[in-house]
Design an enzyme around this catalytic site. Structure first.
Site, PDB file in Angstrom:
ATOM      1  N   CYS B  35       0.816  -1.219   0.000  1.00 17.82           N
ATOM      2  CA  CYS B  35       0.000   0.000   0.000  1.00 17.82           C
ATOM      3  C   CYS B  35       0.848   1.267   0.000  1.00 17.82           C
ATOM      4  CB  CYS B  35      -0.932   0.015   1.197  1.00 17.82           C
ATOM      5  SG  CYS B  35      -2.169  -1.277   1.101  1.00 17.82           S
ATOM      6  N   CYS B 104      -3.443   8.578   6.911  1.00 21.11           N
ATOM      7  CA  CYS B 104      -2.071   8.651   7.445  1.00 21.11           C
ATOM      8  C   CYS B 104      -2.096   8.925   8.943  1.00 21.11           C
ATOM      9  CB  CYS B 104      -1.275   9.754   6.751  1.00 21.11           C
ATOM     10  SG  CYS B 104      -0.971   9.401   5.016  1.00 21.11           S
TER      11      CYS B 104
END
Lengths: 395, 129
Positions: B35, B104
């Site tokens: 990813c 994130c």
């Protein structure tokens, strides 16, 4: 600023700006108007059409002005599909690494029961003519393969693919957005039925492009309205942008040989420099690529971080990482040539033009090398790889 | 307008607490290579207080900035507080993140939680998450 993202867009050249301003000031009439002032604009339009036709070995009557590469691709594909559908031919051949303007138009046709066959691309980023030959069937109505790839710059064997299509009487379209003005094009010699181009990729203005269509291939109108472009594309012509485009293409073609010689030298220097970075790989064939294109993957880092740190050093570049594409997956082009996700995230595309100096090349190589090293030192992934806890994908 | 806030760019350009801790009391890692995001957090814990924290991150600017900010937010704090660090707190401290980058900050929260859970596990402390 060192601008190394010319595959994204280019700076307009002086002659193009002059042609545009000249038009805006003196030829702003509507080319459809009957009075002389309008007809003066029509005359400019025709001159531009002729100039562009000459640059690609076409006839003026085969040039259709559009809003750019995406519209040209859509119109070409939809037109060929409509021609095919009338003859019950609903098989279309393309490749996995086309531009999204092509891929998404094809996806739409798939919903209309067209069978879309996307050919795999070899690791060097080049489609083999034999693949096309093997894929063509009796019900194939279109082959669409790009002239040069927008990310990895690889140049496709267009002439050979065109010959195969002509022999088998299948329409051949090529998205030449990255190639026009950068590589020699002759639609007759290269057996091209339809070709898309976009002015802002060859130092012309944005929002204007061309669809070349060989005589005898009937176009489908996407934008209905007035009779502009022989009824195939309604809307008052953007004469200033068209004049700017014609001037830019003429200039690009005139300078091509000299400019490419310089670009190839600089490109080779960048490739040699970046190849020294351990666990890196050049994407796309080393020689058979656009003169200004460099595309690398660096293992253990992520592309967006690299781009932002390059930006801090005044270098504009791009990447195929997921974070820069706005999706979860990295570049479909890098995946198409067999790069695993893990490697594709760490990609960098530099697309240079002749404004780059030797000193700039040195600065680019030094900057990329230092930043890759810095990001790797920050990366737990890199640490695991060099200590043998995880495997390397690249050698 | 820039993609990121000044705070994000500051923590991206000058990340705080980068590195690793030898014999850390807790180590947490989240994300995966495929990813394109991996965060690893190292904790030094004394009397339920995070006395030192370091991180290593593979990822985009917002991943690096989120890790950096998260380590700043937990340094010197009691575990009970650290356990409740949210991605929202990280995002707010960074003056916001673009919508498609919010994950994130989630990774940063999860990495810290993973590090604490590792500490609990190593010390056979029963915890309720």
């Amino acid at each position: 600023m060192i601008y190394a993202d010319n595959a994204a867009t280019t700076k307009m050249c002086k002659v193009s700006i002059e042609a545009m301003t000249d038009c805006i000031e003196k030829f702003w009439g509507n080319p459809s108007s009957l009075y002389a002032f309008g007809q003066n604009a029509a005359e400019k339009l025709n001159q531009a059409r002729k100039t562009i036709a000459e640059c690609i070995g076409a006839d003026s009557a085969e040039i259709y002005f559009t809003s750019g590469g995406s519209e040209s691709d859509n119109q070409a594909i939809i037109s060929a599909a409509n021609i095919g559908a009338k003859k019950h031919k609903k098989h279309i051949i393309s490749s996995t690494f086309e531009h999204h303007a092509v891929l998404h138009a094809l996806k739409k046709l798939e919903k209309e029961n067209f069978e879309i066959e996307l050919l795999d691309v070899h690791e060097n980023g080049i489609i083999l003519p034999q693949q096309i030959s093997d894929a063509i069937r009796n019900d194939t109505c279109l082959v669409t393969v790009m002239f040069a790839n927008n990310e990895i710059g690889t140049i496709q064997p267009i002439t050979e693919i065109g010959r195969i299509c002509h022999d088998k009487k299948v329409i051949f379209h090529t998205d030449a957005v990255q190639a026009t003005g950068h590589l020699p094009i002759n639609v007759v010699e290269q057996n091209i039925d339809m070709l898309s181009m976009s002015a802002h990729k060859f130092n012309g203005p944005k929002g204007i492009g061309v669809l070349y269509v060989r005589r005898g291939v009937p176009l489908t109108t996407l934008i209905e309205g007035g009779a502009q472009e022989r009824g195939k594309r309604a809307g008052t012509e953007n004469v200033p942008a068209i004049m700017g485009m014609a001037a830019a293409l003429k200039e690009s073609c005139y300078n091509m040989a000299k400019s490419n010689k310089k670009l190839i030298e600089l490109r080779e220097k960048i490739i040699d420099g970046l190849s020294k970075i351990p666990y890196s790989v050049l994407n796309g064939d080393k020689k058979n690529r656009l003169p200004g294109n460099v595309n690398f993957c660096f293992e253990g880092i992520e592309g967006e971080s690299l781009l932002l740190l390059l930006d801090d050093r005044g270098i504009c570049a791009s990447s195929g990482s997921a974070c820069t594409s706005g999706s979860l997956d990295p570049s479909h082009v890098l995946l198409a040539i067999g790069r695993p996700h893990e490697v594709a995230h760490g990609s960098l595309r530099l697309s240079i033009d002749e404004n780059i100096s030797e000193a700039d090349v040195g600065y680019i190589v030094r900057s990329v090398t230092e930043i890759v090293d810095y990001l790797r030192n920050l990366s737990p992934l890199w640490k695991d790889k060099i200590t043998g806890k995880r495997k390397f994908f690249l050698i | 307008m820039a993609l990121y806030s000044e705070k994000v760019m500051d923590h991206f350009r000058n990340p705080r607490n980068v590195g690793s801790i030898e014999n850390a009391d807790g180590v947490g890692e989240v994300g995966n290579e495929k990813c394109g995001d991996i965060m690893r957090i190292y904790l030094k814990i004394d009397n339920d207080v995070v006395t030192d924290v370091k991180f290593e991150t593979f990822g985009c600017a917002s991943a690096i900035a989120s890790s950096s900010m998260a380590t700043e937010l937990i340094k010197g704090k009691n575990l009970s507080e650290v356990m409740h660090l949210t991605n929202k707190a990280v995002t707010e401290a960074l003056d916001g993140l673009p919508a498609h980058k919010l994950h994130c900050s989630v990774l940063a929260e999860e990495a810290i939680r993973a590090a604490i859970e590792d500490y609990f596990h190593k010390n056979q402390i029963e915890y309720i998450s």
